[in-house]
Design a protein around this motif. Structure first.
Motif, mmCIF file in Angstrom:
data_model
loop_
_atom_site.group_PDB
_atom_site.id
_atom_site.type_symbol
_atom_site.label_atom_id
_atom_site.label_comp_id
_atom_site.label_asym_id
_atom_site.label_seq_id
_atom_site.Cartn_x
_atom_site.Cartn_y
_atom_site.Cartn_z
ATOM 1 N N ARG A 154 0.825 -1.197 0.000
ATOM 2 C CA ARG A 154 0.000 0.000 0.000
ATOM 3 C C ARG A 154 0.866 1.256 0.000
ATOM 4 N N ILE A 155 1.916 1.267 0.816
ATOM 5 C CA ILE A 155 2.799 2.443 0.852
ATOM 6 C C ILE A 155 3.485 2.649 -0.498
ATOM 7 N N VAL A 156 3.963 1.546 -1.103
ATOM 8 C CA VAL A 156 4.641 1.643 -2.399
ATOM 9 C C VAL A 156 3.694 2.209 -3.450
ATOM 10 N N LEU A 157 2.463 1.697 -3.501
ATOM 11 C CA LEU A 157 1.512 2.159 -4.508
ATOM 12 C C LEU A 157 1.064 3.592 -4.226
ATOM 13 N N LEU A 158 0.844 3.937 -2.950
ATOM 14 C CA LEU A 158 0.491 5.314 -2.603
ATOM 15 C C LEU A 158 1.592 6.289 -3.023
ATOM 16 N N HIS A 159 2.824 5.915 -2.700
ATOM 17 C CA HIS A 159 3.959 6.778 -3.060
ATOM 18 C C HIS A 159 4.066 6.935 -4.571
ATOM 19 N N ALA A 160 3.937 5.835 -5.318
ATOM 20 C CA ALA A 160 4.016 5.898 -6.776
ATOM 21 C C ALA A 160 2.896 6.760 -7.342
ATOM 22 N N PHE A 161 1.655 6.583 -6.822
ATOM 23 C CA PHE A 161 0.514 7.329 -7.337
ATOM 24 C C PHE A 161 0.676 8.817 -7.048
ATOM 25 N N PHE A 162 1.054 9.128 -5.793
ATOM 26 C CA PHE A 162 1.173 10.528 -5.397
ATOM 27 C C PHE A 162 2.291 11.228 -6.174
ATOM 28 N N SER A 163 3.461 10.564 -6.308
ATOM 29 C CA SER A 163 4.581 11.197 -7.017
ATOM 30 C C SER A 163 4.264 11.415 -8.488
ATOM 31 N N THR A 164 3.446 10.542 -9.084
ATOM 32 C CA THR A 164 3.116 10.674 -10.506
ATOM 33 C C THR A 164 2.130 11.804 -10.746
ATOM 34 N N ILE A 165 1.070 11.877 -9.936
ATOM 35 C CA ILE A 165 0.054 12.911 -10.168
ATOM 36 C C ILE A 165 0.546 14.286 -9.749
ATOM 37 N N GLN A 166 1.675 14.361 -9.014
ATOM 38 C CA GLN A 166 2.233 15.653 -8.630
ATOM 39 C C GLN A 166 3.126 16.247 -9.711
ATOM 40 N N GLU A 167 3.394 15.497 -10.774
ATOM 41 C CA GLU A 167 4.181 16.052 -11.868
ATOM 42 C C GLU A 167 3.418 17.223 -12.481
ATOM 43 N N PRO A 168 4.104 18.333 -12.783
ATOM 44 C CA PRO A 168 3.400 19.576 -13.172
ATOM 45 C C PRO A 168 2.383 19.400 -14.307
ATOM 46 N N THR A 178 0.979 16.687 -15.460
ATOM 47 C CA THR A 178 -0.096 15.760 -15.079
ATOM 48 C C THR A 178 -1.068 16.424 -14.113
ATOM 49 N N ALA A 179 -0.568 17.178 -13.139
ATOM 50 C CA ALA A 179 -1.429 17.818 -12.143
ATOM 51 C C ALA A 179 -2.386 18.801 -12.801
ATOM 52 N N SER A 180 -1.884 19.599 -13.748
ATOM 53 C CA SER A 180 -2.763 20.570 -14.407
ATOM 54 C C SER A 180 -3.817 19.874 -15.257
ATOM 55 N N ARG A 181 -3.449 18.776 -15.891
ATOM 56 C CA ARG A 181 -4.406 18.047 -16.723
ATOM 57 C C ARG A 181 -5.506 17.443 -15.865
ATOM 58 N N LEU A 182 -5.135 16.878 -14.725
ATOM 59 C CA LEU A 182 -6.134 16.274 -13.832
ATOM 60 C C LEU A 182 -7.075 17.341 -13.256
ATOM 61 N N GLU A 183 -6.493 18.495 -12.968
ATOM 62 C CA GLU A 183 -7.331 19.572 -12.424
ATOM 63 C C GLU A 183 -8.369 20.028 -13.432
ATOM 64 N N LYS A 184 -7.966 20.129 -14.718
ATOM 65 C CA LYS A 184 -8.921 20.529 -15.752
ATOM 66 C C LYS A 184 -10.013 19.486 -15.939
ATOM 67 N N ALA A 185 -9.664 18.227 -15.715
ATOM 68 C CA ALA A 185 -10.649 17.150 -15.888
ATOM 69 C C ALA A 185 -11.554 17.001 -14.671
ATOM 70 N N GLY A 186 -11.300 17.802 -13.634
ATOM 71 C CA GLY A 186 -12.156 17.744 -12.460
ATOM 72 C C GLY A 186 -11.867 16.583 -11.529
ATOM 73 N N LEU A 187 -10.680 16.011 -11.621
ATOM 74 C CA LEU A 187 -10.298 14.902 -10.739
ATOM 75 C C LEU A 187 -9.509 15.449 -9.565
ATOM 76 N N ASP A 188 -9.988 15.158 -8.360
ATOM 77 C CA ASP A 188 -9.359 15.677 -7.156
ATOM 78 C C ASP A 188 -8.742 14.532 -6.362
ATOM 79 N N PHE A 189 -7.423 14.613 -6.155
ATOM 80 C CA PHE A 189 -6.713 13.579 -5.392
ATOM 81 C C PHE A 189 -6.031 14.186 -4.164
ATOM 82 N N GLY A 190 -6.582 15.282 -3.651
ATOM 83 C CA GLY A 190 -5.965 15.978 -2.539
ATOM 84 C C GLY A 190 -5.834 15.154 -1.283
ATOM 85 N N GLY A 191 -6.752 14.241 -1.050
ATOM 86 C CA GLY A 191 -6.703 13.466 0.175
ATOM 87 C C GLY A 191 -5.633 12.401 0.208
ATOM 88 N N LEU A 192 -5.036 12.116 -0.939
ATOM 89 C CA LEU A 192 -4.053 11.031 -0.982
ATOM 90 C C LEU A 192 -2.766 11.385 -0.239
#
Length: 1346
Positions: free
Chosen positions: A908-922, A924-938
């Motif tokens: 779980r830690i490995v997958l959380l870390h991988a997911f969080f580090s990937t969606i924090q890429e500049p 990717t983050a802007s694209r997800l924000e435009k699509a209305g996907l919120d991952f702030g709680g991760l």
């Protein structure tokens, strides 16, 4: 200590007085033993009267011809005591005693008596006693070390003393005493009073004997050496290795005369060459009665003696006066042991140094070797025939091995005398003759008659034994080469035809003349020895000869050597026509049919389409019969198949015969699958895959399917999966390279077949076939895997991953590592397989938990999972965010925010870390924000999960693994929040880290790195750590408490947030504190190196009390002479090089570097280390190179300081470079040193550029630097000349490198005044060497213009 010395001196005086009072000869051993015990403990004082009295008393009792005097002379303890006395007595007094009592006469008489060995009539004494023994000292050292050792009992019985063992026992003690005496005379006594030097000269004068008298000493020594060598068992003798160096020393002191060489030849040559023959094992007699180290030293010393005193004078007499008397005397004197001595004499002649320079030296050398050979041959005819044959066989073998130039006439005489016998022939001698000079059989009528006699013997090769058959075969092959060298290969081919047909059976070939080596040799020689017209004429001649199997065989051999276009045009079709002119018959031997089809295949491959049609019209019908009816396992069937493939290739796509040839090949492949044995099938498959991989692609195009023969290689054997897919790797390497041909059907079929292997295997299992299938896909080029196949492969792999259950054994690392690697490879390209879900990654993670109990292995597997997760999530988040992508990411968020069990925490830690580090890429983050996907709680989920693990405590097993990944995840989050969350767990973490580090587990360092980065204050002394690194004798790190990359990362973590003064303080503490032991030193050096890398650009301190990088350089440089292992020296020099690259270095740093290089080059420990590790030379050169490149302006006014290390490095190079064990390493060292000279004498603009110039603008800095260097560098050139006179001449390759790249550059910048100074500073020998160097420079180095 003074009291003890007085006690020892008094005891010695008392013992000597008692010794002199008692005159009973029978009590002599007891009295000598008492004196010996005292001498062993007492090492001398300021007074030596007792020693002088003792020596005179012993010499007095040894003089004379009585039986008792002989007993004293033969008693080994007598000589032990004399040796000790020689060591302690002042030389001036000792010389007088030796002269008064005629020591030389006693020595000669004793050695003469020791030659008289009697048969040991009584049983040997098996008893042993503890005595003081002297180890073998270094050459020239007069003071032996002492240690306890077991040896034979001393005997004082005359009968026992006259036995072999008794003589050797006495000889050991006598020659050791003589060695000590002579070694004392060789010591440089510069600090001693003149009387000592006078005494040494007086002692030497005792040995100023005539050659005849000196031989009276040397002859018995050689005889005793032979006795020692001939022992059946290696005896534990005390000191044998110096015997022959002592012999050299005695001979060096005798009165030199013009007849010395004749005396050596007459009286010593037989013994010396016989002994050398035994030492070099000329007769393959097996182990000797001495140790291997002694054998090596004796060989070296005896070679030197014979070369200097026999071979070189004999050569000079022959070349200058045509006088063979010395050579003749030596050969005749040693004739009684000719099988040993003749090869030794010839070997010494071959290895003696040639004259330096001159146009006639090579010719003179060859003339001299010929004279020696003729003398040996002439003398061999006067002795017993069997001994003469053995001697000549060995001499000829040596000559052939070294490529000696011997006349054809002398070789023919040897052939007549020894090689050709009435009953049997000596094929070893014949082989040596043809190796040396095949012209002995080719250029004269006499030689041709001999050759005919020899070749007639080959017709009945069955009568030869296996050894002679091998030699005869080699003789024929070399004969072919000899004909080619004589530009007469055609004559050999005609001879070949004559002897190839077997006389006993029609159609069969004579084995010696049909050997593969001969065919290959002739094929290689065809195009180099004949021109196209000559080859065509030879083929025409063969065509005119009577039809025979031999003719076909020879024509095929010639055909195999035809590759160049002009030869193909001139002869290829003619050879084919000549072969096919002979009717094909069922009676043909398989080898003849194979020759026929092989030639046809070559003709088809090399000819035009029209010629291919002609060839097929003649062989097509025969090939059909062969491929349909002949046994698949036969040699001719295999050749027929290759011919048919060549026909298809030559007609491919546009030929008239393509249809017929393709059908024939395809039908035979079908037959091959049914009829061929497994061994035969492998033979065909190997040829297809390695010789003609294109054939498979052609068959696929023709039939629409991959041949089952090939597909079977990537399928498991039915009912037996233990072997796996044995040929899958071969198919993958060869066939998948054909992807550029565009045959997608072939690659698709292979990959689908392999995928089917994985698909059909049971999920959660990993049999050999499945493993081979995964490795096949892992090695396959990415270009062969289309998107459809990638997705199908990924789907298959996910389906094959075991579902987690409590039943069944978990799969280990051998499954997960290749499977995860393959998944990563597939996901590097767009791969959206059916049913793709984030839960698949979780299933993989759960499977990894139970894969292994090894924390390090588990870490590597979960890192692969992290890499796979990042690629997968990035693929979903970086493209168009359609419904599929949004569903995938939303499901991933839900899954990651769900509750995880303790077993699933790591995944779980490995997958959380991988997911969080990937969606924090500049992006990717802007694209997800435009699509209305919120991952702030991760982020909060990751923080809470990781911090709870980091504060849980009791980290062992899976919990330790979870801790490592939790700390890794926390490193990517905010530093302040992490410190606050984990502060309560610092002490438990530190305790766990210390415990793991003590146990040698690398995970402990990961925890310590986290603490160093976030809680540095918790580590009181972060660099005071135990870093054991075990180092082998070869200088390699065999065991380490920490991996080097991890150690460097730890240093970075400690100093990441530190300022410059703190870093300098760390560095100062490490450099000034003492290292506990050598095993921890390397780790400390690595820490220092990494700290210095983090201090690059640091300025020197303004205050003398503050620590800075120049002071660090000083401490490290001063430590160089104290280092004794390869890794320590290399690492320290690397660190010093880093410091020298800094602009903060001062003048004293430069001077210190140069002086320490000079000190190291002269250090005996470093020289010993360099002998074992020649690569150590380059780091020293690198230090000088850094100074010259970076700090050349600091050498002005200090250039003399640079000269010393240059001269010392040159001397070190020339004194060591003759080492035969690593010539390539020493050549690299020569290049490194020459590079230094080039940098000095031909500087670049960058090295001479200065920030501020005080000279005229128009003055070139490069020219000024050259002129300045020219005032000093001639001294390095003088050192080069001097070293050539002091040491063995360097190998040619090293000499060429030094001169062309270095010495010529010095000559170019040296002024006329400098050359005059050089000439005046050299002796005669030096001027001769420099004159030859100057000549070579004028020819090869003087002109460098355009």
């Amino acid at each position: 200590m003074k009291g003890q010395a007085m006690t020892g001196e008094a005891a010695l005086i008392g013992a000597v007085q008692a010794f002199n009072k008692d005159t009973n000869i029978e009590t002599l051993p007891e009295r000598l033993e008492n004196v010996w015990d005292i001498l062993s403990e007492y090492h001398g004082g300021n007074f030596h009267a007792a020693e002088e009295m003792l020596s005179r008393s012993l010499l007095k009792q040894m003089a004379g011809s009585t039986a008792n005097a002989e007993r004293v002379r033969r008693y080994s303890r007598t000589w032990n005591v004399l040796g000790a006395v020689f060591q302690r007595t002042p030389l001036f007094s000792l010389a007088k005693s030796l002269a008064d009592w005629k020591f030389i006469s006693i020595l000669q008489q004793t050695l003469k008596e020791l030659q008289g060995v009697e048969t040991e009539g009584q049983p040997k004494t098996n008893g042993t006693e503890d005595v003081e023994m002297t180890d073998a000292p270094a050459p020239g050292s007069p003071s032996p070390s002492r240690k306890r050792k077991r040896t034979e009992t001393l005997v004082f019985n005359i009968e026992a003393q006259r036995t072999k063992s008794g003589c050797l026992q006495t000889a050991e003690a006598l020659l050791e005493a003589l060695r000590i005496l002579l070694a004392r005379c060789e010591i440089k006594l510069n600090d001693e009073p003149p009387t000592h030097r006078m005494g040494a000269e007086h002692v030497k004068s005792l040995f100023s004997l005539s050659a005849t008298d000196a031989i009276g000493i040397l002859g018995p020594i050689l005889h005793l050496c032979i006795l020692a060598v001939d022992q059946l068992v290696t005896a534990p003798h005390r000191e044998l290795s110096s015997w022959l160096s002592t012999l050299n020393s005695v001979w060096g002191l005798h009165l030199q005369g013009s007849g010395d060489a004749s005396e050596v030849a007459a009286h010593l040559a037989h013994l010396a060459t016989r002994l050398l023959g035994k030492l070099t094992d000329v007769a393959d007699a097996g182990p000797l009665g001495i140790e291997s180290s002694t054998q090596e030293r004796w060989t070296r010393d005896l070679r030197r003696f014979l070369s200097r005193n026999l071979i070189l004078p004999a050569r000079a007499a022959f070349l200058n006066k045509s006088d063979r008397s010395i050579l003749q005397t030596a050969v005749e004197a040693s004739a009684t042991s000719s099988s040993l001595t003749f090869p030794v004499i010839f070997d010494l002649v071959g290895k003696s140094p040639r004259e330096f320079g001159g146009n006639t030296s090579i010719k003179d050398y060859e003339t001299w070797v010929q004279a020696v050979f003729d003398t040996i041959f002439t003398t061999s005819k006067t002795i017993d025939a069997s001994n003469g044959l053995t001697a000549m066989r060995r001499v000829m073998g040596m000559a052939a091995e070294r490529g000696a130039v011997l006349s054809a006439q002398s070789l023919r005489l040897v052939c007549k005398e020894y090689a050709l016998g009435e009953r049997s022939d000596d094929w070893s001698l014949l082989l040596s003759i043809v190796k040396l000079n095949p012209d002995a059989f080719l250029l004269s009528e006499d030689g041709k008659e001999l050759l005919n006699q020899i070749l007639e013997k080959t017709k009945s090769s069955n009568s030869l034994n296996e050894f002679d058959q091998e030699k005869a075969g080699q003789f024929i092959v070399l004969l072919a080469t000899g004909y080619a060298q004589a530009r007469d290969l055609s004559s050999f081919v005609k001879t070949w035809l004559k002897y190839l047909d077997s006389p006993k059976s029609e159609g069969k070939l004579e084995p010696l003349w049909a050997q593969k080596e001969l065919v290959d040799t002739v094929a290689q020689l065809v195009q180099s020895s004949l021109n196209a017209n000559q080859l065509a004429e030879l083929v025409a001649w063969l065509s005119e000869q009577e039809a025979s199997a031999a003719r076909v065989f020879i024509l095929a051999a010639l055909s195999s050597g035809v590759t160049r276009e002009e030869f193909v045009d001139a002869a290829s079709m003619k050879i084919f026509d000549a072969i096919m002119a002979q009717k094909v018959s069922k009676k043909d031997a398989p080898v003849i049919s194979a020759c026929r089809w092989s030639d046809a295949a070559r003709t088809l491959a090399e000819g035009t389409l029209e010629e291919a049609g002609q060839v097929w019209s003649q062989v097509g019908s025969h090939l059909k019969k062969a491929l349909k009816k002949s046994a698949v396992d036969e040699e001719d069937t295999f050749a027929a198949f290759k011919c048919c493939v060549a026909a298809w290739l030559s007609n491919y796509l546009e030929g008239a015969d393509e249809e017929e040839t393709s059908k024939l090949v395809c039908s035979f492949l079908g037959r091959l699958e049914e009829d061929a044995s497994s061994e035969s099938r492998e033979r065909y498959i190997s040829w297809i895959l390695e010789g003609e991989p294109r054939l498979v692609s052609m068959v696929v195009d023709k039939t629409g399917k991959v041949p089952d023969l090939i597909l079977s290689l990537v399928k498991p054997t039915t009912g037996d999966d233990s072997a796996g897919l044995r040929h899958a790797a071969t198919v993958g390497r060869v066939l998948l390279k054909e992807c550029d041909t565009g045959n997608q059907k072939l690659t698709n079929t292979l990959i689908d077949t392999v995928l089917n292997v994985i698909d059909e295997s049971k999920a959660g299992t990993f049999p050999p076939s499945t493993k081979d299938a995964v490795l096949f896909l892992l090695d396959a080029p990415m270009e062969t895997l289309g998107r459809i196949q990638r997705e199908a492969t990924m789907k298959t792999l996910i389906a094959h991953v075991p579902q987690i259950s409590k039943k069944g054994a978990a799969l280990g690392v051998e499954y997960w590592k290749p499977v995860l690697s393959l998944m990563i490879k597939l996901m590097e390209e767009p791969t959206f397989y059916e049913g793709m879900s984030f839960s698949h990654l979780e299933i993989v993670g759960k499977g990894l938990v139970s894969a292994t109990d090894d924390v390090s292995e588990a870490q590597r597997l979960f890192r692969l999972l992290h890499q796979l997760a990042v690629l997968t999530i990035r693929q979903m988040a970086s493209g168009n965010l359609d419904a599929r992508e949004k569903t995938y990411l939303s499901d991933a968020k839900v899954l990651l925010q769900g509750q995880a069990t303790d077993d699933d925490t790591v995944a779980r830690i490995v997958l959380l870390h991988a997911f969080f580090s990937t969606i924090q890429e500049p992006k990717t983050a802007s694209r997800l924000e435009k699509a209305g996907l919120d991952f702030g709680g991760l982020q909060e989920t990751l923080f809470q999960t990781a911090s709870s693990v980091a504060t849980a405590g009791k980290w062992r097993g899976k919990k330790l693994l979870a801790l490592l990944f939790a700390l890794d995840a926390l490193d990517s989050l905010g530093r302040d929040s992490v410190k606050q969350a984990v502060a309560s767990a610092v002490k438990p973490l530190l305790k766990t880290s210390n415990k793991l580090v003590d146990e040698g587990i690398q995970a402990g360092w990961v925890i310590r790195m986290f603490l160093a980065d976030h809680f540095l204050e918790a580590l009181e002394s972060p660099f005071q750590i135990k870093l054991d690194m075990e180092i082998s004798e070869q200088g390699e790190v065999t065991k380490s408490a920490i991996e080097v990359p991890v150690l460097r990362q730890y240093v970075d973590a400690v100093v990441r947030h530190a300022d410059e003064p703190t870093k300098l303080q760390y560095l100062k503490d490490l450099l000034l504190s003492n290292c506990p032991n050598q095993n921890e030193l390397l780790g400390r050096l690595l820490i220092i190196d990494q700290l210095i890398h983090r201090l690059k650009g640091a300025k020197p301190s303004a205050s003398a009390t503050d620590f800075d990088l120049p002071q660090a350089h000083s401490i490290l440089t001063k430590s160089l002479p104290t280092l004794t292992t390869l890794p320590h020296l290399i690492q320290t020099t690397k660190t010093i090089l880093t410091l020298l690259d800094q602009p903060s270095m001062k003048q004293f740093n430069i001077d210190l570097t140069l002086s320490r290089v000079s000190l190291l080059a002269n250090s005996p420990p470093f020289q010993s280390l360099l002998t074992a590790h020649p690569t150590l030379y380059i780091p020293l050169c690198s230090l000088l190179e850094a100074v010259i490149k970076r700090h050349r302006h600091r050498l002005e006014g200090h250039f003399h300081v640079l000269l010393s290390p240059l001269q010392d490095l040159l001397r070190l190079l020339l004194s060591k470079c003759d080492d035969d064990t690593s010539p390539a390493a020493w050549e690299r060292n020569a290049h490194a040193f020459s590079r230094l000279l080039t940098l000095i004498c031909e500087p670049t603009a960058a090295t001479t550029a200065q920030k501020t110039s005080h000279h005229a603008v128009l003055e070139s800095e490069k020219d000024r630097a050259k002129r300045y260097a020219g005032q000093y560098m001639y001294l390095v050139l003088m050192q080069y000349v001097k070293c050539q006179l002091e040491y063995v001449a360097p190998p040619h390759a090293i000499k060429e490198v030094l001169e062309k790249e270095g010495m010529y550059a010095i000559i170019r910048i040296t002024s006329q005044e400098g050359l005059k100074i050089m000439s005046e500073g050299m002796d005669g020998g030096g001027r001769v060497v420099f004159k030859e160097l100057w000549r070579r420079w004028e020819r090869f180095g003087k002109w460098t213009g355009v």
